[in-house]
Scaffold this motif. Sequence first.
Motif, PDB file in Angstrom:
ATOM      1  N   PRO A  62     -29.895  45.600  72.456  1.00 12.24           N
ATOM      2  CA  PRO A  62     -29.596  46.697  71.430  1.00 12.24           C
ATOM      3  C   PRO A  62     -31.127  47.270  70.910  1.00 12.24           C
ATOM      4  O   PRO A  62     -32.173  46.710  71.092  1.00 12.24           O
ATOM      5  CB  PRO A  62     -29.013  45.741  70.206  1.00 12.24           C
ATOM      6  CG  PRO A  62     -29.649  44.485  70.604  1.00 12.24           C
ATOM      7  CD  PRO A  62     -29.747  44.389  71.999  1.00 12.24           C
ATOM      8  N   LYS A  63     -30.865  48.379  70.010  1.00  9.96           N
ATOM      9  CA  LYS A  63     -32.085  48.546  69.418  1.00  9.96           C
ATOM     10  C   LYS A  63     -32.113  48.123  67.994  1.00  9.96           C
ATOM     11  O   LYS A  63     -31.289  47.996  67.206  1.00  9.96           O
ATOM     12  CB  LYS A  63     -31.913  50.232  69.069  1.00  9.96           C
ATOM     13  CG  LYS A  63     -32.142  51.284  70.480  1.00  9.96           C
ATOM     14  CD  LYS A  63     -33.316  51.442  70.684  1.00  9.96           C
ATOM     15  CE  LYS A  63     -33.486  52.395  72.166  1.00  9.96           C
ATOM     16  NZ  LYS A  63     -34.791  52.637  72.400  1.00  9.96           N
ATOM     17  N   PHE A  64     -33.560  48.099  67.644  1.00  4.97           N
ATOM     18  CA  PHE A  64     -34.013  47.487  66.322  1.00  4.97           C
ATOM     19  C   PHE A  64     -34.596  48.523  65.398  1.00  4.97           C
ATOM     20  O   PHE A  64     -34.799  49.591  65.653  1.00  4.97           O
ATOM     21  CB  PHE A  64     -34.745  46.317  66.462  1.00  4.97           C
ATOM     22  CG  PHE A  64     -34.073  45.344  67.343  1.00  4.97           C
ATOM     23  CD1 PHE A  64     -33.276  44.289  66.974  1.00  4.97           C
ATOM     24  CD2 PHE A  64     -34.566  45.129  68.563  1.00  4.97           C
ATOM     25  CE1 PHE A  64     -32.637  43.347  67.492  1.00  4.97           C
ATOM     26  CE2 PHE A  64     -33.803  44.105  69.338  1.00  4.97           C
ATOM     27  CZ  PHE A  64     -32.864  43.277  68.879  1.00  4.97           C
ATOM     28  N   ARG A  65     -34.826  48.130  64.087  1.00  5.67           N
ATOM     29  CA  ARG A  65     -35.100  49.109  63.001  1.00  5.67           C
ATOM     30  C   ARG A  65     -36.860  48.963  63.220  1.00  5.67           C
ATOM     31  O   ARG A  65     -37.449  50.035  62.890  1.00  5.67           O
ATOM     32  CB  ARG A  65     -34.730  48.560  61.650  1.00  5.67           C
ATOM     33  CG  ARG A  65     -33.302  48.831  61.436  1.00  5.67           C
ATOM     34  CD  ARG A  65     -32.910  48.554  60.303  1.00  5.67           C
ATOM     35  NE  ARG A  65     -31.488  48.476  59.878  1.00  5.67           N
ATOM     36  CZ  ARG A  65     -31.041  47.870  58.978  1.00  5.67           C
ATOM     37  NH1 ARG A  65     -31.404  47.222  58.086  1.00  5.67           N
ATOM     38  NH2 ARG A  65     -29.511  47.886  59.313  1.00  5.67           N
ATOM     39  N   ASN A  66     -37.267  48.143  63.710  1.00  2.41           N
ATOM     40  CA  ASN A  66     -38.915  47.965  63.875  1.00  2.41           C
ATOM     41  C   ASN A  66     -39.163  48.578  65.132  1.00  2.41           C
ATOM     42  O   ASN A  66     -38.937  48.249  66.121  1.00  2.41           O
ATOM     43  CB  ASN A  66     -39.149  46.460  64.045  1.00  2.41           C
ATOM     44  CG  ASN A  66     -40.515  46.114  63.826  1.00  2.41           C
ATOM     45  OD1 ASN A  66     -41.608  46.904  64.131  1.00  2.41           O
ATOM     46  ND2 ASN A  66     -40.971  45.257  62.927  1.00  2.41           N
ATOM     47  N   ASP A  67     -40.345  49.618  65.073  1.00  2.00           N
ATOM     48  CA  ASP A  67     -40.557  50.311  66.251  1.00  2.00           C
ATOM     49  C   ASP A  67     -41.260  49.360  67.245  1.00  2.00           C
ATOM     50  O   ASP A  67     -41.387  49.377  68.420  1.00  2.00           O
ATOM     51  CB  ASP A  67     -41.483  51.483  65.751  1.00  2.00           C
ATOM     52  CG  ASP A  67     -40.467  52.520  65.142  1.00  2.00           C
ATOM     53  OD1 ASP A  67     -39.285  52.652  65.570  1.00  2.00           O
ATOM     54  OD2 ASP A  67     -41.021  53.346  64.345  1.00  2.00           O
ATOM     55  N   ASN A  70     -39.191  47.379  69.230  1.00  2.00           N
ATOM     56  CA  ASN A  70     -38.380  48.239  70.150  1.00  2.00           C
ATOM     57  C   ASN A  70     -39.323  48.491  71.310  1.00  2.00           C
ATOM     58  O   ASN A  70     -38.903  48.708  72.505  1.00  2.00           O
ATOM     59  CB  ASN A  70     -38.031  49.520  69.669  1.00  2.00           C
ATOM     60  CG  ASN A  70     -36.676  49.339  68.978  1.00  2.00           C
ATOM     61  OD1 ASN A  70     -35.855  48.459  69.162  1.00  2.00           O
ATOM     62  ND2 ASN A  70     -36.684  50.029  67.854  1.00  2.00           N
ATOM     63  N   VAL A  73     -39.536  45.397  73.253  1.00  2.00           N
ATOM     64  CA  VAL A  73     -38.482  45.130  74.181  1.00  2.00           C
ATOM     65  C   VAL A  73     -38.589  46.115  75.282  1.00  2.00           C
ATOM     66  O   VAL A  73     -38.077  45.882  76.569  1.00  2.00           O
ATOM     67  CB  VAL A  73     -37.407  45.440  73.249  1.00  2.00           C
ATOM     68  CG1 VAL A  73     -35.950  45.515  74.073  1.00  2.00           C
ATOM     69  CG2 VAL A  73     -37.119  44.164  72.312  1.00  2.00           C
ATOM     70  N   LYS A  74     -38.910  47.334  75.306  1.00  2.00           N
ATOM     71  CA  LYS A  74     -39.003  48.295  76.492  1.00  2.00           C
ATOM     72  C   LYS A  74     -39.881  47.696  77.481  1.00  2.00           C
ATOM     73  O   LYS A  74     -39.595  47.808  78.552  1.00  2.00           O
ATOM     74  CB  LYS A  74     -39.851  49.593  75.853  1.00  2.00           C
ATOM     75  CG  LYS A  74     -39.650  50.710  76.992  1.00  2.00           C
ATOM     76  CD  LYS A  74     -40.100  51.753  76.341  1.00  2.00           C
ATOM     77  CE  LYS A  74     -40.528  53.012  77.435  1.00  2.00           C
ATOM     78  NZ  LYS A  74     -41.202  54.278  76.796  1.00  2.00           N
ATOM     79  N   LYS A  77     -38.285  44.808  79.155  1.00  2.00           N
ATOM     80  CA  LYS A  77     -37.146  45.209  80.281  1.00  2.00           C
ATOM     81  C   LYS A  77     -38.026  45.604  81.463  1.00  2.00           C
ATOM     82  O   LYS A  77     -37.426  45.396  82.456  1.00  2.00           O
ATOM     83  CB  LYS A  77     -36.385  46.388  79.590  1.00  2.00           C
ATOM     84  CG  LYS A  77     -35.294  46.065  78.469  1.00  2.00           C
ATOM     85  CD  LYS A  77     -34.718  47.308  77.966  1.00  2.00           C
ATOM     86  CE  LYS A  77     -33.778  47.299  77.091  1.00  2.00           C
ATOM     87  NZ  LYS A  77     -33.216  48.487  76.599  1.00  2.00           N
ATOM     88  N   GLU A 120     -30.693  40.931  62.625  1.00  2.00           N
ATOM     89  CA  GLU A 120     -31.498  41.334  63.705  1.00  2.00           C
ATOM     90  C   GLU A 120     -32.331  40.162  64.614  1.00  2.00           C
ATOM     91  O   GLU A 120     -32.281  40.237  65.690  1.00  2.00           O
ATOM     92  CB  GLU A 120     -32.291  42.664  63.419  1.00  2.00           C
ATOM     93  CG  GLU A 120     -31.691  43.721  63.214  1.00  2.00           C
ATOM     94  CD  GLU A 120     -32.570  45.170  63.027  1.00  2.00           C
ATOM     95  OE1 GLU A 120     -33.895  44.786  62.529  1.00  2.00           O
ATOM     96  OE2 GLU A 120     -32.092  46.137  63.145  1.00  2.00           O
TER      97      GLU A 120
END
Length: 150
Positions: A62-67, A70, A73-74, A77, A120
């Motif tokens: 999922p996407k989160f509010r914190n950049d 994110n 996470v990218k 992945k 989250e």
Amino acid sequence: MAKPKCYYFLLFFIISCSAEKINLSPTGDTLLGNNSAYVPLEGQKNLVLYSSEITNLISSFPKFRNDAVNLEVKNLKSHLRDYVDAMKNFNQFETAKSYARFERSYKKLQKLRKFLNKDEDEVLNRYLVRIKINMNHLQTNLPKDSLSLP
């Protein structure tokens, strides 16, 4: 009467031509330079199972509010994709390198979890735990000895 003899001759010719390429020797592949490592069937099944679970987790992350989360996470992945690709190619050097990158990214995400709200944080923790479990299973199923590599 001449037709059946023709069919037998044709059948014999087809069988003899196709039989020339059969190599039942277990050393034939290594002599020809086949670059695949030997992994028992049960190990192959486990590798496919755990790697597919990881790729499913990557695709459903999922996407989160914190950049910052994110972005990390990218990166996670990307490192996981590299790891699975290297594992499928039996490239031990790339597997070790991408696993080290994965661990660094995993630790950064653990530190960034404190900046997320409770919901989250629980979702991220659930994904990270499932990924870590599958990575540990993959590590135990990868061939480690020199006998399994060509």
